[in-house]
Structures are given as structure tokens and as C-alpha cells.
Design an enzyme around this catalytic site. Sequence first.
Site, PDB file in Angstrom:
ATOM      1  N   ARG A   1       1.217  -1.333  -0.191  1.00 41.59           N
ATOM      2  CA  ARG A   1       0.592  -0.188   0.132  1.00 41.59           C
ATOM      3  C   ARG A   1       0.665   1.036  -0.018  1.00 41.59           C
ATOM      4  O   ARG A   1       0.070   2.291  -0.231  1.00 41.59           O
ATOM      5  CB  ARG A   1      -0.760  -0.318   1.286  1.00 41.59           C
ATOM      6  CG  ARG A   1      -1.712  -1.392   1.258  1.00 41.59           C
ATOM      7  CD  ARG A   1      -2.968  -0.819   0.207  1.00 41.59           C
ATOM      8  NE  ARG A   1      -3.589   0.036   0.487  1.00 41.59           N
ATOM      9  CZ  ARG A   1      -4.812   0.530   1.004  1.00 41.59           C
ATOM     10  NH1 ARG A   1      -5.072  -0.797   1.642  1.00 41.59           N
ATOM     11  NH2 ARG A   1      -5.184   2.123   1.363  1.00 41.59           N
TER      12      ARG A   1
ATOM     13  N   ARG B   1       2.957   3.421  -1.706  1.00 42.41           N
ATOM     14  CA  ARG B   1       3.172   4.124  -3.085  1.00 42.41           C
ATOM     15  C   ARG B   1       4.816   4.248  -3.468  1.00 42.41           C
ATOM     16  O   ARG B   1       4.603   4.278  -4.629  1.00 42.41           O
ATOM     17  CB  ARG B   1       1.863   5.030  -3.214  1.00 42.41           C
ATOM     18  CG  ARG B   1       0.316   3.969  -3.477  1.00 42.41           C
ATOM     19  CD  ARG B   1      -0.818   5.375  -2.629  1.00 42.41           C
ATOM     20  NE  ARG B   1      -0.123   5.975  -1.740  1.00 42.41           N
ATOM     21  CZ  ARG B   1      -1.310   6.642  -1.559  1.00 42.41           C
ATOM     22  NH1 ARG B   1      -2.255   7.274  -2.238  1.00 42.41           N
ATOM     23  NH2 ARG B   1      -1.395   7.455  -0.108  1.00 42.41           N
TER      24      ARG B   1
ATOM     25  N   GLN C   1       8.189  -9.303  -5.591  1.00 38.63           N
ATOM     26  CA  GLN C   1       7.895 -10.261  -4.918  1.00 38.63           C
ATOM     27  C   GLN C   1       7.812 -11.586  -5.505  1.00 38.63           C
ATOM     28  O   GLN C   1       7.269 -11.856  -6.939  1.00 38.63           O
ATOM     29  CB  GLN C   1       5.944  -9.597  -4.118  1.00 38.63           C
ATOM     30  CG  GLN C   1       5.711 -10.719  -3.526  1.00 38.63           C
ATOM     31  CD  GLN C   1       4.465 -10.343  -2.911  1.00 38.63           C
ATOM     32  OE1 GLN C   1       3.647  -9.216  -3.241  1.00 38.63           O
ATOM     33  NE2 GLN C   1       3.653 -10.796  -1.526  1.00 38.63           N
TER      34      GLN C   1
ATOM     35  N   SER D   1       5.874 -14.422  -6.640  1.00 34.06           N
ATOM     36  CA  SER D   1       4.568 -15.235  -7.278  1.00 34.06           C
ATOM     37  C   SER D   1       4.505 -16.992  -7.128  1.00 34.06           C
ATOM     38  O   SER D   1       4.922 -17.577  -7.458  1.00 34.06           O
ATOM     39  CB  SER D   1       5.029 -14.978  -9.029  1.00 34.06           C
ATOM     40  OG  SER D   1       4.458 -15.407  -9.237  1.00 34.06           O
ATOM     41  N   GLN D   2       3.497 -16.353  -6.388  1.00 30.05           N
ATOM     42  CA  GLN D   2       2.094 -17.868  -5.872  1.00 30.05           C
ATOM     43  C   GLN D   2       1.969 -18.519  -7.356  1.00 30.05           C
ATOM     44  O   GLN D   2       1.785 -19.424  -7.794  1.00 30.05           O
ATOM     45  CB  GLN D   2       1.716 -17.574  -5.392  1.00 30.05           C
ATOM     46  CG  GLN D   2       1.760 -18.079  -4.102  1.00 30.05           C
ATOM     47  CD  GLN D   2       0.914 -17.642  -2.989  1.00 30.05           C
ATOM     48  OE1 GLN D   2      -0.326 -17.036  -3.216  1.00 30.05           O
ATOM     49  NE2 GLN D   2       1.034 -17.407  -2.029  1.00 30.05           N
TER      50      GLN D   2
ATOM     51  N   HIS E   1       8.662   7.187   6.419  1.00 30.60           N
ATOM     52  CA  HIS E   1       7.090   7.408   6.651  1.00 30.60           C
ATOM     53  C   HIS E   1       6.334   5.581   7.082  1.00 30.60           C
ATOM     54  O   HIS E   1       5.786   5.537   8.411  1.00 30.60           O
ATOM     55  CB  HIS E   1       6.803   7.825   5.864  1.00 30.60           C
ATOM     56  CG  HIS E   1       5.489   7.931   5.519  1.00 30.60           C
ATOM     57  ND1 HIS E   1       4.256   8.870   5.985  1.00 30.60           N
ATOM     58  CD2 HIS E   1       4.268   7.130   4.907  1.00 30.60           C
ATOM     59  CE1 HIS E   1       2.931   8.647   6.228  1.00 30.60           C
ATOM     60  NE2 HIS E   1       2.865   7.872   4.981  1.00 30.60           N
TER      61      HIS E   1
ATOM     62  N   ARG F   1       4.175   2.103  11.002  1.00 32.98           N
ATOM     63  CA  ARG F   1       3.464   0.551  10.935  1.00 32.98           C
ATOM     64  C   ARG F   1       5.087  -0.797  12.517  1.00 32.98           C
ATOM     65  O   ARG F   1       4.994  -1.042  12.630  1.00 32.98           O
ATOM     66  CB  ARG F   1       5.048  -0.336   9.527  1.00 32.98           C
ATOM     67  CG  ARG F   1       4.095   0.114   8.250  1.00 32.98           C
ATOM     68  CD  ARG F   1       2.640  -0.816   7.798  1.00 32.98           C
ATOM     69  NE  ARG F   1       2.197  -0.206   7.252  1.00 32.98           N
ATOM     70  CZ  ARG F   1       0.795  -0.710   7.224  1.00 32.98           C
ATOM     71  NH1 ARG F   1      -0.124  -0.645   7.772  1.00 32.98           N
ATOM     72  NH2 ARG F   1       0.170  -0.244   5.697  1.00 32.98           N
TER      73      ARG F   1
HETATM   74  C1  LIG Z   1      -2.683   0.973  11.173  1.00 38.14           C
HETATM   75  C2  LIG Z   1      -3.053   0.618   9.724  1.00 38.14           C
HETATM   76  C3  LIG Z   1      -4.344   0.484   9.955  1.00 38.14           C
HETATM   77  C4  LIG Z   1      -4.934   0.661   8.402  1.00 38.14           C
HETATM   78  N1  LIG Z   1      -6.527   0.599   8.416  1.00 38.14           N
HETATM   79  C5  LIG Z   1      -6.706   0.637   6.766  1.00 38.14           C
HETATM   80  C6  LIG Z   1      -8.166   0.055   6.913  1.00 38.14           C
HETATM   81  O1  LIG Z   1      -8.747  -0.802   7.395  1.00 38.14           O
HETATM   82  N2  LIG Z   1      -8.570  -0.273   5.290  1.00 38.14           N
HETATM   83  C7  LIG Z   1      -7.501   0.735   4.185  1.00 38.14           C
HETATM   84  O2  LIG Z   1      -7.563   0.518   3.116  1.00 38.14           O
HETATM   85  N3  LIG Z   1      -5.997   1.077   4.562  1.00 38.14           N
HETATM   86  C8  LIG Z   1      -5.568   1.537   6.130  1.00 38.14           C
HETATM   87  N4  LIG Z   1      -4.159   1.353   6.530  1.00 38.14           N
HETATM   88  C9  LIG Z   1      -3.673   1.721   5.101  1.00 38.14           C
HETATM   89  C10 LIG Z   1      -3.429   3.224   4.994  1.00 38.14           C
HETATM   90  O3  LIG Z   1      -4.219   3.431   4.760  1.00 38.14           O
HETATM   91  C11 LIG Z   1      -2.517   3.752   3.923  1.00 38.14           C
HETATM   92  O4  LIG Z   1      -3.355   3.048   2.191  1.00 38.14           O
HETATM   93  C12 LIG Z   1      -0.890   2.431   3.957  1.00 38.14           C
HETATM   94  O5  LIG Z   1      -0.761   3.235   5.301  1.00 38.14           O
HETATM   95  C13 LIG Z   1      -0.054   3.645   3.191  1.00 38.14           C
HETATM   96  O6  LIG Z   1       0.395   4.788   3.816  1.00 38.14           O
HETATM   97  P1  LIG Z   1       0.261   6.301   3.270  1.00 38.14           P
HETATM   98  O7  LIG Z   1      -0.835   6.726   2.251  1.00 38.14           O
HETATM   99  O8  LIG Z   1       0.134   7.382   4.757  1.00 38.14           O
HETATM  100  O9  LIG Z   1       1.745   6.812   2.069  1.00 38.14           O
HETATM  101  P2  LIG Z   1       2.345   6.085   1.194  1.00 38.14           P
HETATM  102  O10 LIG Z   1       1.374   5.769   0.168  1.00 38.14           O
HETATM  103  O11 LIG Z   1       3.220   5.204   1.624  1.00 38.14           O
HETATM  104  O12 LIG Z   1       2.589   7.337   0.881  1.00 38.14           O
HETATM  105  C14 LIG Z   1       4.024   8.183   1.812  1.00 38.14           C
HETATM  106  C15 LIG Z   1       3.462  10.183   0.812  1.00 38.14           C
HETATM  107  O13 LIG Z   1       3.521   9.707  -0.633  1.00 38.14           O
HETATM  108  C16 LIG Z   1       2.365  11.266  -0.376  1.00 38.14           C
HETATM  109  N5  LIG Z   1       1.610  10.449  -1.327  1.00 38.14           N
HETATM  110  C17 LIG Z   1       1.685   9.048  -1.722  1.00 38.14           C
HETATM  111  N6  LIG Z   1       0.900   9.080  -2.775  1.00 38.14           N
HETATM  112  C18 LIG Z   1       0.127  10.060  -3.344  1.00 38.14           C
HETATM  113  C19 LIG Z   1      -1.567  10.531  -3.342  1.00 38.14           C
HETATM  114  N7  LIG Z   1      -1.805  10.122  -4.254  1.00 38.14           N
HETATM  115  N8  LIG Z   1      -1.670  11.760  -2.931  1.00 38.14           N
HETATM  116  C20 LIG Z   1      -1.178  12.457  -2.609  1.00 38.14           C
HETATM  117  N9  LIG Z   1       0.084  12.052  -1.743  1.00 38.14           N
HETATM  118  C21 LIG Z   1       0.267  10.764  -2.166  1.00 38.14           C
HETATM  119  C22 LIG Z   1       1.826  11.361   0.221  1.00 38.14           C
HETATM  120  O14 LIG Z   1       2.295  12.246   0.744  1.00 38.14           O
HETATM  121  C23 LIG Z   1       2.151  10.323   1.947  1.00 38.14           C
HETATM  122  O15 LIG Z   1       2.410  10.526   2.882  1.00 38.14           O
HETATM  123  C24 LIG Z   1      -4.179   1.379   7.283  1.00 38.14           C
HETATM  124  C25 LIG Z   1      -1.973   1.528   8.108  1.00 38.14           C
HETATM  125  C26 LIG Z   1      -2.064   1.427   8.857  1.00 38.14           C
HETATM  126  C27 LIG Z   1      -1.179   2.432   9.749  1.00 38.14           C
END
Ligand SMILES: Cc1cc2nc3c(=O)[nH]c(=O)nc-3n(C[C@H](O)[C@H](O)[C@H](O)COP(=O)(O)OP(=O)(O)OC[C@H]3O[C@@H](n4cnc5c(N)ncnc54)[C@H](O)[C@@H]3O)c2cc1C
Length: 311
Positions: A188, A190, A196, A198-199, A277, A282
Site C-alpha cells: 500500500r 506508493r 515479490q 510469485s505464487q 514514513h 508500521r
Molecule cells: C494502523 C493502520 C491501519 C490501516 N487500516 C486500513 C484499513 O482499514 N483499510 C485500508 O484500506 N487501509 C488501511 N491502512 C493503510 C493506509 O490507509 C495507507 O494506505 C497505508 O498506510 C499507506 O500509507 P500512506 O497513504 O500514508 O502513504 P504512502 O503510500 O506510503 O505514501 C507516502 C507519502 O507519499 C505521498 N503520496 C503518495 N501517494 C499520494 C497521492 N496519491 N496523493 C497525495 N499524496 C500521496 C503522501 O505524502 C504520503 O505521505 C492502514 C494503515 C495503518 C498503518
Amino acid sequence: MRIIAPSFTILDELDQQSLPVRIEYCGRICYKSENRIDSGSAIPFVRKMAENGHNSVLEMGVTTLIATCATPEPIQALFFRQPKFLHIDRLDDRQLLITGSVRAFREMLLFHPDDAISLAIVRFLDSRHPYFFETLPLAADPERAVGVTIEKMGLAAVDRLAPPMHARHRFLAVRFIVNRAVTHELVRHRPCTFLQESQRYCRYSADKFGNEVTFIKPVFFEEDSEEFALWRQSMEMMEARYLRLLETSSPQAARTVLPNSCKTEIIVYANLLEWRHILSLRTSPAAEPSMREVMIPLAEALRQRYPAIFS
Ligand SMILES: Cc1cc2nc3c(=O)[nH]c(=O)nc-3n(C[C@H](O)[C@H](O)[C@H](O)COP(=O)(O)OP(=O)(O)OC[C@H]3O[C@@H](n4cnc5c(N)ncnc54)[C@H](O)[C@@H]3O)c2cc1C
């Protein structure tokens, strides 16, 4: 069936290798074909990746360059094109520090063939690593790159950059051996590159996998508990069904019965800013315990290596 603990390795040694060696090492994780790596295998491997358009594998080769321009126009033109997936800092009016992957540089030129800095970068990289660019239209007017000079910044120099720039331009790969639920969460994030196991391609009934499925020991259950016994029984049952399906079906069909506990390997490649980050999200008490199991020791290891960024 085999049960193992989760683990991670920071791929420091790989950082010191050439672009094709790094890319091959990461790319082979998908097929678990690391046994085919030898002193002559990297270039044919990356050439095939470039020819076949397996572009995400080419993201695993990141390099840092200094672009010096005789006039300010190429710099303005580059920013006007909003380069994607490149990390750019201005060193002075005529000089940029640019970090990007082979894929990012290839696509920058593909989408903007008339961009002077992109052309100069690809010509520079092409003179060292032609196999990445054989399918690109490099015939674009070479005059366009006149006045732009490219030099490579080595990793040691990148490591001497001041913290904000160091965090943006220093990329680090970590190989995790974890369960599929953890990798599902990892992907998740990005601004990273992932490759990874691959299965779809790996057939766990094969000798090289020990003719068995490997599972990650769940952090949740004590080994002598009733819950652990129940978990173990379930894994045995899933493995038996998977192996049976493989007698008549492909790995991609048989894997539909494999559970989250299945062991997988993933390489996560990101700059130190993104690692900070990831680790802040995490390692927190809100994060999933199996994730924290590997991320807390990783955070400690990175704090020791890069205290200015991870303290
Ligand atoms: C405790 C916990 C619970 C969670 N529960 C759920 C859940 O129930 N369901 C679910 O679907 N997900 C869940 N997640 C996943 C969460 O929603 C995020 O998708 C994941 O943690 C990626 O983090 P992020 O979006 O902060 O940053 P990353 O994807 O790591 O991105 C890093 C930085 O890049 C920038 N960035 C990247 N892409 C964009 C964009 N498109 N637009 C603007 N800025 C961007 C931002 O500045 C961001 O801080 C959970 C995560 C955690 C840690």
C-alpha cells in the site's frame, strides 16, 4: 509443511553492485530463480526485461546524477514537464541533482523525446548500459542535449549529502520474508518499488521448494497453545489440498487455496524519507503485530545506520 520465523535483510551489499546486477538480483525473487545468477547472467536478464516491457523490474536500478546546464532554459523546461518518479534538487542556478530509476529515465525520454536534460541523461546512461535503451528512439536530435553535461554521483557521495537531501536521494532495499498478509499491507506504500515471490510462477511441490509449502509462524499464538494447534492443523489441510490441486492444475489455480500465513519474499526499495514514513506507521501500537514484528527491529537497524534521519 515447514514453519519459519519472519525476517528481513537490509541489502547493503547489493547497493555496491552495478545497475544490472542489482536489477537481476531483485527480479529473480519473483521466480525464485536466484540459483541461475552467475557472473554473466545479469546483462542478458535485464536486456530481456527491457525488451519484454517488464518495467517494474527496471525500477530496482536507481542512480543519482548531476546535470549541469550551460543556460537555465533546460532546467525550466524540465520542471515545466513535471517529471514523474524523479527526485530533483537544485544545487545552484545551473545544476540539478537528479535521482531516478532506469524505468523513470526511460519513460521520461519516451514521453518527452525533445527534453534536453532527459535526452542527455539517457545518452549518458546508454554509453554505460546500452542494454536498457536498445528499444528506445535515441535517434532524437542529439543537438538537443548540447549544453547539458551529466555526471554520476556515487553512493559514497550521496551518503555525504546533508540530511534533507540525503533522505530524498538515498535509496535502500530491504528483503522481507513474511506472510502474505504483511506483504499485502506493505504494497500500500506508493512511493516504493516492490518485487515479490510469485505464487503464480512458483510451484511449491518442486524440489527447490522442498516439495512443501512454507508458512510463517503466527506472532499471535504460543507454540503449545490450543490456538496454535488449530492453526497448524488448518495449514496442514491447506497444504494437502494445494498439493493435490497441483496434480491437475497450474500453480496460479492451486494457489487459490493458500492462506495468509503462507511465506513469501518481497524486496521493498524506497528512499530514506519513505522508509521513515513507513516505519512511523508500521511500528506504532496501532499497526498489525506481524508487521511490527519485523518493522521494530528494522527501525532500530536504520537508526543505527542513519541516526540523523531515523532518530
Ligand atoms: C494502523 C493502520 C491501519 C490501516 N487500516 C486500513 C484499513 O482499514 N483499510 C485500508 O484500506 N487501509 C488501511 N491502512 C493503510 C493506509 O490507509 C495507507 O494506505 C497505508 O498506510 C499507506 O500509507 P500512506 O497513504 O500514508 O502513504 P504512502 O503510500 O506510503 O505514501 C507516502 C507519502 O507519499 C505521498 N503520496 C503518495 N501517494 C499520494 C497521492 N496519491 N496523493 C497525495 N499524496 C500521496 C503522501 O505524502 C504520503 O505521505 C492502514 C494503515 C495503518 C498503518
